[in-house]
Design an enzyme around this catalytic site. Structure first.
Site, PDB file in Angstrom:
ATOM      1  N   GLY A  22       0.744  -1.150  -0.059  1.00  0.00           N
ATOM      2  CA  GLY A  22      -0.063   0.016  -0.084  1.00  0.00           C
ATOM      3  C   GLY A  22       0.905   1.357   0.170  1.00  0.00           C
ATOM      4  N   LEU A  24       1.045   3.840   2.133  1.00  0.00           N
ATOM      5  CA  LEU A  24       1.776   4.192   3.444  1.00  0.00           C
ATOM      6  C   LEU A  24       2.947   3.555   3.595  1.00  0.00           C
ATOM      7  CD1 LEU A  24       1.307   5.827   6.240  1.00  0.00           C
ATOM      8  CD2 LEU A  24       1.041   3.551   7.127  1.00  0.00           C
ATOM      9  N   ARG A  53      -2.091  -8.435  -0.590  1.00  0.00           N
ATOM     10  CA  ARG A  53      -3.006  -9.480  -1.363  1.00  0.00           C
ATOM     11  C   ARG A  53      -2.509  -9.761  -2.810  1.00  0.00           C
ATOM     12  NH1 ARG A  53      -8.504  -6.222  -0.224  1.00  0.00           N
ATOM     13  NH2 ARG A  53      -6.818  -4.370  -0.273  1.00  0.00           N
ATOM     14  N   ASP A  95      -4.726 -13.250   1.606  1.00  0.00           N
ATOM     15  CA  ASP A  95      -5.775 -12.473   1.555  1.00  0.00           C
ATOM     16  C   ASP A  95      -6.359 -12.245   3.036  1.00  0.00           C
ATOM     17  OD1 ASP A  95      -8.429 -11.618   1.466  1.00  0.00           O
ATOM     18  OD2 ASP A  95      -9.139 -13.436   0.102  1.00  0.00           O
ATOM     19  N   ASP A 188      -0.191   8.170  16.042  1.00  0.00           N
ATOM     20  CA  ASP A 188      -0.430   9.568  15.486  1.00  0.00           C
ATOM     21  C   ASP A 188       1.005  10.240  15.154  1.00  0.00           C
ATOM     22  OD1 ASP A 188      -0.599  12.499  15.397  1.00  0.00           O
ATOM     23  OD2 ASP A 188      -2.468  12.482  16.419  1.00  0.00           O
ATOM     24  N   HIS A 189       1.163  10.153  13.902  1.00  0.00           N
ATOM     25  CA  HIS A 189       2.473  10.284  13.397  1.00  0.00           C
ATOM     26  C   HIS A 189       3.081  11.785  13.900  1.00  0.00           C
ATOM     27  CE1 HIS A 189       0.822  12.376   9.857  1.00  0.00           C
ATOM     28  NE2 HIS A 189       1.821  12.839   9.811  1.00  0.00           N
ATOM     29  N   ASP A 246     -10.107  14.002  10.458  1.00  0.00           N
ATOM     30  CA  ASP A 246      -8.933  13.813  10.046  1.00  0.00           C
ATOM     31  C   ASP A 246      -7.683  14.461  10.752  1.00  0.00           C
ATOM     32  OD1 ASP A 246      -7.380  12.526   7.550  1.00  0.00           O
ATOM     33  OD2 ASP A 246      -6.764  14.835   6.918  1.00  0.00           O
ATOM     34  N   HIS A 251      -4.074  14.833  15.392  1.00  0.00           N
ATOM     35  CA  HIS A 251      -2.862  15.825  15.444  1.00  0.00           C
ATOM     36  C   HIS A 251      -2.938  17.034  16.244  1.00  0.00           C
ATOM     37  CE1 HIS A 251      -2.069  12.694  12.337  1.00  0.00           C
ATOM     38  NE2 HIS A 251      -2.512  13.395  11.467  1.00  0.00           N
TER      39      HIS A 251
HETATM   40  C1  BG6 Z   1      -2.804  12.766   7.910  1.00  0.00           C
HETATM   41  C2  BG6 Z   1      -3.986  13.153   7.458  1.00  0.00           C
HETATM   42  O1  BG6 Z   1      -2.783  12.169   9.274  1.00  0.00           O
HETATM   43  O2  BG6 Z   1      -1.957  13.943   8.347  1.00  0.00           O
HETATM   44  C3  BG6 Z   1      -3.721  14.082   5.967  1.00  0.00           C
HETATM   45  O3  BG6 Z   1      -4.809  11.951   7.194  1.00  0.00           O
HETATM   46  C4  BG6 Z   1      -2.796  15.092   6.205  1.00  0.00           C
HETATM   47  O4  BG6 Z   1      -5.136  14.169   5.465  1.00  0.00           O
HETATM   48  C5  BG6 Z   1      -1.720  14.532   6.950  1.00  0.00           C
HETATM   49  O5  BG6 Z   1      -2.292  15.543   5.122  1.00  0.00           O
HETATM   50  C6  BG6 Z   1      -0.951  15.531   7.289  1.00  0.00           C
HETATM   51  O6  BG6 Z   1       0.681  15.138   7.644  1.00  0.00           O
HETATM   52  P1  BG6 Z   1       1.881  16.096   7.469  1.00  0.00           P
HETATM   53  O7  BG6 Z   1       2.773  15.305   8.127  1.00  0.00           O
HETATM   54  O8  BG6 Z   1       2.000  16.240   6.351  1.00  0.00           O
HETATM   55  O9  BG6 Z   1       1.553  17.468   8.298  1.00  0.00           O
END
Ligand code: BG6
Length: 498
Positions: A22, A24, A53, A95, A188-189, A246, A251
Site C-alpha cells: 500500500g 503508506l 493481497r 488474503d 499519531d505520526h 482527519d 494531530h
Molecule cells: C494525515 C491526514 O494524518 O496527516 C492527512 O490524514 C494529512 O490528510 C496529513 O495530509 C498531514 O501530515 P503532515 O505530516 O504532512 O503534516
C-alpha cells in the site's frame, strides 16, 4: 545516536506489515526502515515481512521497494545499505479475509524467526483500510499468532481509530480482547515529529518559559496546521472524515495537550499521557450557541495555487458534487483549569490553503501601558513560535532599543529554525516511532482514554455541524480559509500570526 545504537542492539523482532504493497508502506514505512538500516539503528536480529493481497515474488517486491525508497527516502540508495536492507525484507501473499491463510503466515514467520533469531517477537503493523482492522486481529488470535510461550507481540494501528466515539469504542473493545493496552500502539505520526517531541523539553527545561506558561502571562495560543495540497485521490476516505476527524481529533488535540499539560511526575509513558489526557478532559464543552459563534467550517472552491488553477473540493474524484464535508476548521476553545482559565486557544487547519505550515504561536501579554506608551512598537507582544514544519525550530520576538537612538524601540527576533530538508509528513517521524515500538515505549502513541476523550470533544461539534449544512464552498483554494476565520479573532481584537 551511539547510545541509541548500543541500546537497540539487544532488541529483536519481526515487523509484519499488513498492507505491504500500500501507499503508506511505500511512502513512509519502507523509507523509514531503510533509513534506520543506513544509520545502524535496527536491531541485529530483525526482519520485515510485508503482507499483501497481490501475488508476487520476493524479487518483484524488492524491485518495488527499491523504487519506493529511491523516491521517498531522505537517504539516497547506497549499495551496502541496500544489500543489508534486502536481506531482512520478505513478502508474503495473503488474503486478509481468508482466515485459513493465517496458518501459512504463521509457518513463514516461524521460519524467519529461526533464520534471524528473532525469538518469536512480533510487531503486527496494520497499514490497511480500517475495515480490515477487526478481521485481521481476530484471525491473528484464532490462528494463535498472538499469545503462546515465545516472545512478545505488539499491534500497531494507523488512524482513523474509529469515526466517532461509539465506533472507536467498539474497535477498541475488539482489539483489547486480543492485545492488552500496553501492546497497542495507536499511531499519531505528529507525535514522532521533531518539534512536537521538543515541546516538553522547551517547557520543562527552560524556567524562563515555564514560569510564564499560564493565563497570567500568555494572551493566547494559536495552532496552525495548514496544507497547500487538496485531497488528491483520497476523496473516498475524506468524504466521510472531513477536517474534524482527519486532523482535529488526533494531530491538533495531541499538539494542544502537549502545549497545555502540567509537568508529569516522571518521564514515563503513563505519567505523560495522564497529564495530556487531563487537558482534553478540561476543554470547556461547547454549547450549540458557542459552536455557532466560535467554530468556523470551510470547504475549498476552485482557485489558483502556486500559479496553477486547482479545482473545487466538490469537483474532486470520489466526492459528492453537493458535499457538505469540511476541508477547513478554525475554532476558539478554552481549557478550564487553574493554569489556563480565560486564555483562548485558537486552532486552524485545512486543505488547499495559502501555506504549507505547522506551527504553534504563544503570544504573551504586553507590558502595562505606562512607560514607553507612546511607542507603538513597545506594545508589540513577545511571541514564541514553535515551528513544526517545513521549518523546524523556535522563534522568539522581543523589544529592544534601536542602537544609537535614545528612545526608538525595535522588534528583535531570535530564530533557531533551519529549513528542514524534507517537507511535510516526513519519514523521520516514522523512524522514531518504529524504534519506540521495538523498544516497547508507548510514550509517543495515543492511549485509549486520550482517543476516547478526543472523540468525545469532536463528536459534539460534528453533530452540530450535521444539523446546520455549511454554505459551501466558502473559501478559494490558495487563501487562508473563509473570512469568518479572520473575524473569529478580529472580534477579540486579535489576529492570526501569519
Ligand atoms: C494525515 C491526514 O494524518 O496527516 C492527512 O490524514 C494529512 O490528510 C496529513 O495530509 C498531514 O501530515 P503532515 O505530516 O504532512 O503534516
Amino acid at each position: 545516536m551511539d547510545n541509541e545504537r548500543a541500546s537497540n542492539h539487544h532488541l529483536s523482532g519481526i515487523i509484519v506489515i499488513f498492507g505491504g504493497t500500500g501507499d503508506l508502506t511505500k511512502r513512509k514505512l519502507l523509507p523509514a526502515l531503510y533509513n534506520l538500516v543506513c544509520e545502524g539503528l535496527v536491531p541485529e536480529n530483525f526482519a520485515v515481512v510485508a503482507v499483501g493481497r497481490q501475488e508476487k515474488t520476493r524479487e518483484q517486491y524488492l524491485d518495488e521497494a527499491l523504487a519506493a525508497v529511491s523516491r521517498y527516502s531522505r537517504n539516497q540508495i547506497q549499495a551496502p545499505c541496500w544489500e543489508a536492507f534486502k536481506k531482512i525484507i520478505y513478502y508474503i501473499q495473503l488474503d486478509f479475509l481468508a482466515a485459513d491463510e493465517y496458518n501459512k503466515l504463521q509457518a513463514a514467520l516461524v521460519q524467519i524467526d529461526d533464520k534471524h533469531t528473532t525469538g518469536g517477537n512480533r510487531v503486527f503493523y496494520l497499514a490497511v483500510a480500517p475495515e480490515f482492522f477487526e478481521p485481521i486481529v481476530h484471525s491473528l488470535h484464532t490462528y494463535k499468532l498472538v499469545g503462546g510461550e515465545r516472545g512478545w507481540q505488539r499491534l500497531v494501528i494507523e488512524k482513523p481509530f474509529g469515526r466517532d466515539l461509539p465506533s472507536a469504542a467498539r474497535l477498541n473493545q475488539q482489539l483489547s480482547q486480543v492485545f492488552c493496552e500496553e501492546n497497542i500502539y495507536r499511531i499519531d505520526h505528529y507525535l514522532g515529529k521533531e518539534m512536537i517531541q521538543n515541546i516538553m523539553v522547551l517547557r520543562f527545561c527552560n524556567p524562563v518559559f515555564e514560569s510564564l506558561w499560564n493565563n497570567k502571562y500568555i494572551d493566547n495560543v494559536q495552532i496552525l496546521l495548514s496544507e497547500k495540497a487538496g485531497i488528491g485521490s483520497r476523496g473516498g476516505y475524506y468524504e466521510s472524515a472531513g477536517a474534524m476527524r482527519d486532523m482535529v481529533q488526533n494531530h491538533v488535540l495531541q499538539t494542544l495537550s502537549l502545549i497545555a499539560m502540567e509537568p508529569p511526575v516522571a518521564l514515563t509513558p503513563d505519567a505523560i499521557r495522564n497529564e495530556k489526557l487531563k487537558v482534553i478532559q478540561a476543554i470547556e464543552a461547547f454549547t450549540p450557541e458557542r459552536i455557532k459563534q466560535d467554530v468556523v467550517f470551510g470547504q475549498y472552491g476552485a482557485g489558483i495555487q502556486s500559479g496553477q488553477a486547482v479545482k473545487a473540493y466538490r469537483d474532486e474524484e470520489k466526492v459528492d458534487p453537493q458535499s457538505n464535508t469540511e476541508t477547513f476548521v478554525a475554532m476558539k476553545l478554552y481549557i478550564q483549569n487553574f493554569r489556563w482559565s480565560g486564555t483562548p486557544f485558537y486552532i486552524r487547519t485545512g486543505k488547499r490553503l495559502g501555506s504549507n505550515e505547522g506551527k504553534i504561536v504563544i503570544q504573551f501579554k504586553t507590558s502595562p501601558p505606562v512607560l514607553y506608551f507612546s511607542n507603538t512598537l513597545a506594545q508589540q507582544p513577545n511571541v514564541l513560535v514553535i515551528k513544526i514544519q517545513p521549518q523546524v525550530g523556535v522563534y522568539f520576538q522581543f523589544c529592544t532599543k534601536k542602537f544609537g537612538s535614545s528612545e526608538e524601540i525595535v522588534s528583535a527576533t531570535m530564530d533557531t529554525s533551519n529549513d528542514c530538508y524534507t517537507n511535510g509528513n516526513t519519514p523521520e517521524a516514522y523512524e522514531r516511532l518504529i524504534i519506540d515500538i521495538l523498544r516497547g515505549d508507548t510514550t509517543l502513541f495515543s492511549r485509549w482514554d486520550e482517543v476516547e476523550a478526543a472523540w468525545g470533544f469532536v463528536d459534539q461539534i460534528i453533530a452540530r455541524k450535521q444539523q446546520v449544512p455549511g454554505d459551501f464552498p466558502n473559501y478559494q483554494a490558495g487563501t487562508m480559509g473563509p473570512a469568518q476565520a479572520e473575524e473569529l479573532l478580529a472580534r477579540d481584537e486579535r489576529k492570526w500570526w501569519d
